[in-house]
Design a protein around this motif. Structure first.
Motif, PDB file in Angstrom:
ATOM      1  N   ASP A 102     -15.747  -2.337   5.532  1.00  9.43           N
ATOM      2  CA  ASP A 102     -15.930  -0.713   5.857  1.00  9.43           C
ATOM      3  C   ASP A 102     -14.910  -0.052   4.668  1.00  9.43           C
ATOM      4  O   ASP A 102     -14.850   0.777   4.155  1.00  9.43           O
ATOM      5  N   GLY A 103     -14.089  -0.587   3.968  1.00 13.12           N
ATOM      6  CA  GLY A 103     -12.515  -0.622   3.915  1.00 13.12           C
ATOM      7  C   GLY A 103     -11.399   0.325   4.173  1.00 13.12           C
ATOM      8  O   GLY A 103     -10.263   0.043   4.239  1.00 13.12           O
ATOM      9  N   SER A 104     -11.929   0.000   5.673  1.00 10.69           N
ATOM     10  CA  SER A 104     -10.709   0.268   6.536  1.00 10.69           C
ATOM     11  C   SER A 104      -9.908  -1.209   7.141  1.00 10.69           C
ATOM     12  O   SER A 104      -9.661  -2.196   6.304  1.00 10.69           O
ATOM     13  N   TRP A 105      -8.897  -1.142   7.979  1.00 16.31           N
ATOM     14  CA  TRP A 105      -8.327  -1.485   8.631  1.00 16.31           C
ATOM     15  C   TRP A 105      -8.623  -2.562  10.141  1.00 16.31           C
ATOM     16  O   TRP A 105      -8.745  -1.656  10.937  1.00 16.31           O
ATOM     17  N   ASP A 123      -1.058   3.584   6.780  1.00 11.89           N
ATOM     18  CA  ASP A 123      -2.289   2.883   4.938  1.00 11.89           C
ATOM     19  C   ASP A 123      -2.365   2.784   3.877  1.00 11.89           C
ATOM     20  O   ASP A 123      -2.046   2.038   3.603  1.00 11.89           O
ATOM     21  N   ALA A 124      -1.305   3.865   3.486  1.00 10.52           N
ATOM     22  CA  ALA A 124      -0.760   3.358   1.911  1.00 10.52           C
ATOM     23  C   ALA A 124       0.251   2.452   2.118  1.00 10.52           C
ATOM     24  O   ALA A 124       0.302   1.620   0.935  1.00 10.52           O
ATOM     25  N   PHE A 125       1.451   2.249   2.492  1.00  5.46           N
ATOM     26  CA  PHE A 125       1.800   0.546   2.557  1.00  5.46           C
ATOM     27  C   PHE A 125       1.512  -0.599   2.488  1.00  5.46           C
ATOM     28  O   PHE A 125       1.629  -1.640   1.459  1.00  5.46           O
ATOM     29  N   LEU A 126       0.166  -0.536   3.166  1.00  6.83           N
ATOM     30  CA  LEU A 126      -0.836  -2.308   3.653  1.00  6.83           C
ATOM     31  C   LEU A 126      -1.441  -1.529   2.396  1.00  6.83           C
ATOM     32  O   LEU A 126      -1.683  -2.847   1.614  1.00  6.83           O
ATOM     33  N   VAL A 127      -1.777  -0.661   1.389  1.00 13.30           N
ATOM     34  CA  VAL A 127      -2.104  -0.646  -0.175  1.00 13.30           C
ATOM     35  C   VAL A 127      -1.280  -1.083  -1.087  1.00 13.30           C
ATOM     36  O   VAL A 127      -2.315  -1.362  -2.383  1.00 13.30           O
ATOM     37  N   HIS A 128      -0.637   0.194  -1.075  1.00  9.54           N
ATOM     38  CA  HIS A 128      -0.079   0.108  -2.586  1.00  9.54           C
ATOM     39  C   HIS A 128       2.057  -1.021  -2.452  1.00  9.54           C
ATOM     40  O   HIS A 128       2.335  -0.746  -3.111  1.00  9.54           O
ATOM     41  N   LYS A 185       5.664   5.694   4.816  1.00 10.54           N
ATOM     42  CA  LYS A 185       6.300   7.433   5.123  1.00 10.54           C
ATOM     43  C   LYS A 185       7.149   6.977   6.519  1.00 10.54           C
ATOM     44  O   LYS A 185       6.885   6.405   7.020  1.00 10.54           O
ATOM     45  N   PRO A 186       7.744   8.688   5.941  1.00 18.29           N
ATOM     46  CA  PRO A 186       8.757   8.501   7.440  1.00 18.29           C
ATOM     47  C   PRO A 186       8.211   9.072   8.712  1.00 18.29           C
ATOM     48  O   PRO A 186       6.495   9.056   8.142  1.00 18.29           O
ATOM     49  N   LEU A 187       8.387   8.099   9.464  1.00 15.17           N
ATOM     50  CA  LEU A 187       7.645   8.170  11.035  1.00 15.17           C
ATOM     51  C   LEU A 187       8.809   7.836  11.891  1.00 15.17           C
ATOM     52  O   LEU A 187       9.508   7.069  12.503  1.00 15.17           O
ATOM     53  N   ASN A 188       8.215   8.142  13.243  1.00 14.47           N
ATOM     54  CA  ASN A 188       9.775   8.236  14.166  1.00 14.47           C
ATOM     55  C   ASN A 188       8.760   7.890  15.732  1.00 14.47           C
ATOM     56  O   ASN A 188       7.910   8.037  15.631  1.00 14.47           O
ATOM     57  N   PRO A 242      -1.480  -7.978   5.050  1.00 18.07           N
ATOM     58  CA  PRO A 242      -1.700  -8.991   3.722  1.00 18.07           C
ATOM     59  C   PRO A 242      -0.554  -8.860   3.216  1.00 18.07           C
ATOM     60  O   PRO A 242      -0.508  -9.953   2.119  1.00 18.07           O
ATOM     61  N   ARG A 243       0.696  -8.502   3.549  1.00 19.23           N
ATOM     62  CA  ARG A 243       1.645  -8.013   3.108  1.00 19.23           C
ATOM     63  C   ARG A 243       2.814  -9.124   3.377  1.00 19.23           C
ATOM     64  O   ARG A 243       3.877  -8.951   3.074  1.00 19.23           O
TER      65      ARG A 243
END
Length: 505
Positions: A300-303, A371-376, A382-385, A412-413
């Protein structure tokens, strides 16, 4: 003032760390290998714990007995003698050893007789060949100490010299360097320092070239001497390795008395040498990384985030055994022991289940936010703590910290430690969304890799380019990122790129 005793009622709260709670917390931060080791220790102490065997997968039906006999005999088994066929055994050994040591026929010739003898004794005793693992036998590697010991036995006929050489060999570290002073060995053995030095010179001619060196310069000198390339210019270069590390090519040309082209050739020879010759015999096994979580693209396009079944320990409580043994308990001490084992076993299985659920919950939240990291790719990390993830899943920050320590995610990466996704935030120069420090570090690396010899970027220039791209960063931060990636300064890079450009003309 009179003293008197009286009763007071006071209400308070306190957190008591029970052994079971401490065990659950400890399980969270164990790696896969450590967890397997811990479970094995628990199974040795607790008779009610057992491994859950995986279900047998349906496969091909078992062949009839006649077919199994024919297949088993073939060329491998000599029915008349009930022993391994010597011809087939020799052929199989040679083939297997050549696969393990393709570039070393000498090793094959040396190991084959010993392994054949071991195999023949086992086969003659049982006839079935069970218990013989050819891969285990052929996979045994020769240690550096054994390799040197063979050369000592062939080189020194004098027992005293052989004893000194053995002492020197005992002083080798895993890289092949002599980690003890030979004068100390001379004092311990009661020998002259000149005698020990002479033995050391002969040992330094052993293979691989470079062993028994006392520092990097001597290690490289021994290898160059074996290639007949240790001329005065090369000696001067090895005596000034610190200038080579700083890429001060102008000073090196002056000290070595060579032009730029000759210096580049000498540097190429240095790079072709092995600075740690003993590591080829290192037999230490490192733990392989086992991903705890697997991430794959869903239809469905998700992970889809799933736990790795290979990383999940399968442990069961043998309730049937407990019922059978507890019914035959002779006294209260035995009953108490069995009850304690049952309690600990149940707690361990629940703790393992809770550990798996917690890892999956944390990993799912990380995937949702990255999600953006897995795609692009890394540029979109993104910053995350830890606090952000802890608040999102309703857990304490320390729990998330333990879960993400030494846990890995297969994406996948590639395979990444969960800690990789937690990066500091760098403010945007335009007041927009903050940038991940890992993404900025990747930009710095790509900028430096793309620079030309006549346009090397200084740290200030990198700062200006990043600010033009919307990243508000300080010069010292760029320098820290660059040094963390082992990238030299702009001055050193300019010298090296110019020298390489001249050599390429």
């Amino acid at each position: 003032m009179a003293l008197a005793a009286k009763l007071q009622l006071r209400q308070s709260q306190s957190l008591v760390m029970t052994p079971q709670l401490m065990q659950s917390i400890r399980l969270l931060q164990l790696t896969h290998v450590e967890l397997e080791r811990f479970i094995e220790e628990e199974m040795e102490r607790n008779p009610l714990l057992e491994r859950a065997e995986p279900q047998d997968e349906p496969g091909e039906p078992e062949p009839p007995a006649a077919e199994r006999t024919d297949a088993a005999e073939g060329d491998w088994f000599d029915e008349s003698e009930s022993a391994w066929s010597a011809e087939a055994m020799s052929e199989k050994l040679d083939s297997s050893l050549e696969n393990v040591f393709p570039d070393d026929p000498g090793t094959t010739e040396r190991l084959a007789p010993d392994l054949a003898a071991q195999w023949k004794s086992v086969g003659a005793g049982g006839g079935s060949g069970e218990g013989v693992d050819l891969e285990v036998l052929t996979a045994a590697r020769v240690s550096l100490r054994d390799h040197v010991g063979e050369q000592i036995a062939l080189t020194f006929a004098d027992p005293a010299a052989r004893l000194i050489a053995g002492e020197l060999a005992d002083g080798l570290d895993e890289t092949g360097y002599l980690s003890v002073d030979f004068t100390e060995i001379a004092g311990r053995l009661g020998a002259d320092a000149s005698t020990v030095a002479a033995v050391l010179v002969e040992c330094q001619a052993f293979e691989p070239a470079g062993i028994f060196a006392r520092d990097l310069a001597e290690c490289l000198s021994l290898q160059l001497a074996q290639r007949d390339r240790l001329d005065p210019a090369m000696r001067a270069l090895l005596a000034n390795l610190e200038l080579l590390a700083r890429r001060d090519f102008q000073a090196l040309r002056r000290l070595c008395g060579v032009d730029e082209e000759d210096l580049l050739d000498m540097m190429a020879e240095i790079r072709a040498l092995d600075p740690r010759p003993g590591m080829a015999f290192s037999g230490g096994a490192s733990d392989a990384i086992v991903a705890d979580v697997e991430v794959r693209a869903a239809s469905d396009g998700s992970w889809a985030v799933e736990l790795n079944a290979d990383a999940l320990p399968r442990v069961l409580v043998d309730q049937v055994y407990f019922n059978r043994v507890s019914a035959k308990a002779r006294d209260q001490a035995e009953k108490d022991f069995l009850s304690e084992c049952l309690q600990n076993a149940n707690w361990l299985t629940r703790s393992l289940d809770q550990r798996a659920r917690t890892i999956l919950k944390v990993a799912s939240e990380i995937v949702r936010r990255q999600d953006a990291f897995l795609v692009h790719g890394v540029r979109h990390l993104k910053p995350l703590n830890l606090r952000t993830v802890a608040e999102a899943i309703g857990m304490h920050e320390s729990t998330v910290s333990r879960v993400t320590s030494n846990k890995y995610m297969l994406t996948p990466r590639g395979v990444f430690e969960l800690r990789y996704f937690f990066t500091a935030a760098i403010a945007s120069a335009e007041g927009g969304e903050a940038h991940s420090s890992e993404a900025v570090r990747d930009r710095v690396r790509h900028m430096i890799e793309a620079e030309a010899a006549d346009a090397v970027l200084s740290d200030d220039a990198i700062v200006d380019l990043l600010k033009a791209d919307g990243v508000d960063i300080a010069r010292r931060t760029v320098a820290k990122y660059r040094e963390g990636m082992n990238i030299p300064s702009s001055v050193q890079r300019r010298r090296e790129k110019r020298a390489l450009a001249v050599a390429g003309r």
